[in-house]
Design a protein around this motif. Sequence first.
Motif, PDB file in Angstrom:
ATOM      1  N   LEU A 147       0.833  -1.207   0.000  1.00 14.07           N
ATOM      2  CA  LEU A 147       0.000   0.000   0.000  1.00 14.07           C
ATOM      3  C   LEU A 147       0.863   1.251   0.000  1.00 14.07           C
ATOM      4  CD1 LEU A 147      -2.876   1.190   0.176  1.00 14.07           C
ATOM      5  CD2 LEU A 147      -2.623   1.114   2.676  1.00 14.07           C
ATOM      6  N   TYR A 148       1.918   1.247   0.784  1.00  9.25           N
ATOM      7  CA  TYR A 148       2.828   2.391   0.827  1.00  9.25           C
ATOM      8  C   TYR A 148       3.418   2.657  -0.559  1.00  9.25           C
ATOM      9  CZ  TYR A 148       6.656   5.431   2.245  1.00  9.25           C
ATOM     10  OH  TYR A 148       7.510   6.509   2.365  1.00  9.25           O
ATOM     11  N   LEU A 149       3.898   1.610  -1.206  1.00  9.67           N
ATOM     12  CA  LEU A 149       4.493   1.788  -2.538  1.00  9.67           C
ATOM     13  C   LEU A 149       3.460   2.240  -3.566  1.00  9.67           C
ATOM     14  CD1 LEU A 149       6.903  -1.253  -2.473  1.00  9.67           C
ATOM     15  CD2 LEU A 149       7.570   1.165  -2.662  1.00  9.67           C
ATOM     16  N   TRP A 150       2.239   1.827  -3.398  1.00  5.98           N
ATOM     17  CA  TRP A 150       1.185   2.130  -4.349  1.00  5.98           C
ATOM     18  C   TRP A 150       0.608   3.531  -4.133  1.00  5.98           C
ATOM     19  CZ3 TRP A 150      -4.463   0.614  -3.650  1.00  5.98           C
ATOM     20  CH2 TRP A 150      -5.197   0.839  -4.800  1.00  5.98           C
ATOM     21  N   GLN A 151       0.448   3.947  -2.866  1.00  7.85           N
ATOM     22  CA  GLN A 151      -0.334   5.148  -2.590  1.00  7.85           C
ATOM     23  C   GLN A 151       0.389   6.270  -1.846  1.00  7.85           C
ATOM     24  OE1 GLN A 151      -3.649   5.987  -3.324  1.00  7.85           O
ATOM     25  NE2 GLN A 151      -3.415   4.303  -4.777  1.00  7.85           N
ATOM     26  N   SER A 152       1.563   6.040  -1.308  1.00  6.82           N
ATOM     27  CA  SER A 152       2.166   7.033  -0.409  1.00  6.82           C
ATOM     28  C   SER A 152       2.470   8.373  -1.073  1.00  6.82           C
ATOM     29  CB  SER A 152       3.430   6.475   0.239  1.00  6.82           C
ATOM     30  OG  SER A 152       4.453   6.307  -0.728  1.00  6.82           O
ATOM     31  N   ALA A 153       2.571   8.406  -2.376  1.00  6.80           N
ATOM     32  CA  ALA A 153       2.813   9.680  -3.056  1.00  6.80           C
ATOM     33  C   ALA A 153       1.665  10.663  -2.812  1.00  6.80           C
ATOM     34  CB  ALA A 153       2.995   9.454  -4.554  1.00  6.80           C
ATOM     35  N   HIS A 154       0.506  10.140  -2.451  1.00  6.88           N
ATOM     36  CA  HIS A 154      -0.672  10.972  -2.204  1.00  6.88           C
ATOM     37  C   HIS A 154      -0.921  11.219  -0.714  1.00  6.88           C
ATOM     38  CE1 HIS A 154      -1.459  10.231  -6.408  1.00  6.88           C
ATOM     39  NE2 HIS A 154      -1.463   8.942  -6.177  1.00  6.88           N
ATOM     40  N   TRP A 155      -0.039  10.702   0.132  1.00  6.74           N
ATOM     41  CA  TRP A 155      -0.226  10.828   1.574  1.00  6.74           C
ATOM     42  C   TRP A 155       0.487  12.057   2.119  1.00  6.74           C
ATOM     43  CZ3 TRP A 155       1.246   5.216   3.445  1.00  6.74           C
ATOM     44  CH2 TRP A 155       0.310   4.308   2.933  1.00  6.74           C
ATOM     45  N   ARG A 156      -0.026  12.560   3.221  1.00  4.36           N
ATOM     46  CA  ARG A 156       0.678  13.600   3.955  1.00  4.36           C
ATOM     47  C   ARG A 156       1.853  12.966   4.690  1.00  4.36           C
ATOM     48  NH1 ARG A 156      -4.530  16.184   6.810  1.00  4.36           N
ATOM     49  NH2 ARG A 156      -5.676  16.546   4.887  1.00  4.36           N
ATOM     50  N   GLU A 157       2.756  13.806   5.145  1.00  5.53           N
ATOM     51  CA  GLU A 157       3.944  13.308   5.858  1.00  5.53           C
ATOM     52  C   GLU A 157       3.557  12.513   7.103  1.00  5.53           C
ATOM     53  OE1 GLU A 157       7.829  12.495   5.753  1.00  5.53           O
ATOM     54  OE2 GLU A 157       6.804  13.744   4.273  1.00  5.53           O
ATOM     55  N   ALA A 158       2.528  12.963   7.796  1.00  7.88           N
ATOM     56  CA  ALA A 158       2.084  12.257   9.011  1.00  7.88           C
ATOM     57  C   ALA A 158       1.614  10.838   8.680  1.00  7.88           C
ATOM     58  CB  ALA A 158       0.964  13.034   9.698  1.00  7.88           C
ATOM     59  N   GLY A 159       0.966  10.661   7.555  1.00  7.09           N
ATOM     60  CA  GLY A 159       0.520   9.330   7.134  1.00  7.09           C
ATOM     61  C   GLY A 159       1.701   8.426   6.810  1.00  7.09           C
ATOM     62  N   LYS A 160       2.698   8.991   6.164  1.00  9.59           N
ATOM     63  CA  LYS A 160       3.908   8.218   5.855  1.00  9.59           C
ATOM     64  C   LYS A 160       4.625   7.816   7.133  1.00  9.59           C
ATOM     65  CE  LYS A 160       4.486  10.698   1.516  1.00  9.59           C
ATOM     66  NZ  LYS A 160       5.293  11.645   0.772  1.00  9.59           N
ATOM     67  N   ASP A 161       4.718   8.755   8.066  1.00  8.51           N
ATOM     68  CA  ASP A 161       5.354   8.448   9.349  1.00  8.51           C
ATOM     69  C   ASP A 161       4.599   7.347  10.085  1.00  8.51           C
ATOM     70  OD1 ASP A 161       7.263  10.391   8.857  1.00  8.51           O
ATOM     71  OD2 ASP A 161       6.311  11.895  10.155  1.00  8.51           O
ATOM     72  N   THR A 162       3.289   7.407  10.069  1.00  6.13           N
ATOM     73  CA  THR A 162       2.466   6.388  10.719  1.00  6.13           C
ATOM     74  C   THR A 162       2.695   5.018  10.083  1.00  6.13           C
ATOM     75  OG1 THR A 162       0.784   8.010  11.328  1.00  6.13           O
ATOM     76  CG2 THR A 162       0.093   5.695  11.265  1.00  6.13           C
ATOM     77  N   ALA A 163       2.819   4.990   8.778  1.00  6.20           N
ATOM     78  CA  ALA A 163       3.073   3.720   8.088  1.00  6.20           C
ATOM     79  C   ALA A 163       4.405   3.128   8.532  1.00  6.20           C
ATOM     80  CB  ALA A 163       3.065   3.919   6.573  1.00  6.20           C
ATOM     81  N   TRP A 164       5.427   3.949   8.654  1.00  3.06           N
ATOM     82  CA  TRP A 164       6.736   3.444   9.047  1.00  3.06           C
ATOM     83  C   TRP A 164       6.771   3.022  10.512  1.00  3.06           C
ATOM     84  CZ3 TRP A 164       9.647   1.335   5.756  1.00  3.06           C
ATOM     85  CH2 TRP A 164       9.693   1.790   4.444  1.00  3.06           C
ATOM     86  N   VAL A 165       6.092   3.743  11.371  1.00  3.98           N
ATOM     87  CA  VAL A 165       6.013   3.319  12.774  1.00  3.98           C
ATOM     88  C   VAL A 165       5.246   1.998  12.867  1.00  3.98           C
ATOM     89  CG1 VAL A 165       5.028   3.897  15.032  1.00  3.98           C
ATOM     90  CG2 VAL A 165       6.294   5.631  13.741  1.00  3.98           C
ATOM     91  N   SER A 166       4.176   1.873  12.098  1.00  2.00           N
ATOM     92  CA  SER A 166       3.419   0.620  12.075  1.00  2.00           C
ATOM     93  C   SER A 166       4.282  -0.533  11.572  1.00  2.00           C
ATOM     94  CB  SER A 166       2.185   0.767  11.178  1.00  2.00           C
ATOM     95  OG  SER A 166       1.327   1.767  11.673  1.00  2.00           O
ATOM     96  N   SER A 167       5.081  -0.258  10.561  1.00  2.00           N
ATOM     97  CA  SER A 167       5.990  -1.275  10.042  1.00  2.00           C
ATOM     98  C   SER A 167       6.996  -1.696  11.110  1.00  2.00           C
ATOM     99  CB  SER A 167       6.720  -0.744   8.801  1.00  2.00           C
ATOM    100  OG  SER A 167       7.611  -1.709   8.287  1.00  2.00           O
ATOM    101  N   LEU A 168       7.468  -0.725  11.881  1.00  2.00           N
ATOM    102  CA  LEU A 168       8.426  -1.034  12.948  1.00  2.00           C
ATOM    103  C   LEU A 168       7.772  -1.883  14.042  1.00  2.00           C
ATOM    104  CD1 LEU A 168      11.259  -0.713  14.052  1.00  2.00           C
ATOM    105  CD2 LEU A 168      10.537   1.472  15.058  1.00  2.00           C
ATOM    106  N   VAL A 169       6.543  -1.583  14.389  1.00  2.00           N
ATOM    107  CA  VAL A 169       5.829  -2.384  15.392  1.00  2.00           C
ATOM    108  C   VAL A 169       5.652  -3.816  14.887  1.00  2.00           C
ATOM    109  CG1 VAL A 169       3.590  -2.689  16.550  1.00  2.00           C
ATOM    110  CG2 VAL A 169       4.687  -0.432  16.499  1.00  2.00           C
ATOM    111  N   LEU A 170       5.263  -3.963  13.621  1.00  2.00           N
ATOM    112  CA  LEU A 170       5.090  -5.303  13.049  1.00  2.00           C
ATOM    113  C   LEU A 170       6.413  -6.072  13.024  1.00  2.00           C
ATOM    114  CD1 LEU A 170       2.697  -4.445  10.091  1.00  2.00           C
ATOM    115  CD2 LEU A 170       2.118  -5.788  12.130  1.00  2.00           C
ATOM    116  N   ALA A 171       7.472  -5.414  12.583  1.00  2.00           N
ATOM    117  CA  ALA A 171       8.776  -6.084  12.504  1.00  2.00           C
ATOM    118  C   ALA A 171       9.287  -6.456  13.895  1.00  2.00           C
ATOM    119  CB  ALA A 171       9.784  -5.183  11.784  1.00  2.00           C
TER     120      ALA A 171
END
Length: 136
Positions: free
Chosen positions: A98-122
Motif C-alpha cells: 500500500l505504501y508503494l502504491w499510494q504514499s505519493a498521495h499521503w501527507r507526511e504524518a501518514g507516511k510516518d504512521t506507516a513506518w512506525v506501524s511497520s516497525l511495530v510489526l517487525a
Amino acid sequence: MSAAQNLSYSVIQVVHNFGAVATVGGTIIATRLRDDAIRRRLAYLVLTGWVTQVVSGATFGMVTYYYYHRLPDISGIAAYALGIKMVCATLGILLLALYLWQSAHWREAGKDTAWVSSLVLAGTAISAAAFLRWFA
C-alpha cells in the motif's frame, strides 16, 4: 539428524535472518528520514524482507516434511508465536505494498504512521521468533 538436514536448516536460517534484518533495519532507517525517494527504496527492501520471511519460514516446514514426512509438531506457545509471525508478515506485506502504491498521495504524518506501524510489526515478529524457537 543428518548433515544434509542440518545444512538445509542452517542455510534457511541465514536467509530468514537476513529477511528479519531487512524488515527491522530498513524500517528503523526509514523512520529517521524524510526523503521520499530513499523511503521508497527502503519500502522495496522491507517488502522484500517480509517476502523472504514468508518463503524461508515455509521452507523450514517443507524441509521437515521432506525428512520426516510430516509438518513440524508445534503447539502451545510456539503455535501462537508462529501465528503472530504469520499475521505480522501478512500485514507487513500489505502495508508496504500500500505504501508503494499510494504514499505519493499521503501527507507526511501518514507516511510516518506507516513506518512506525511497520516497525511495530517487525519488532513483534522478531520477538515472536524467539518464543517460536525456544518453545518448539
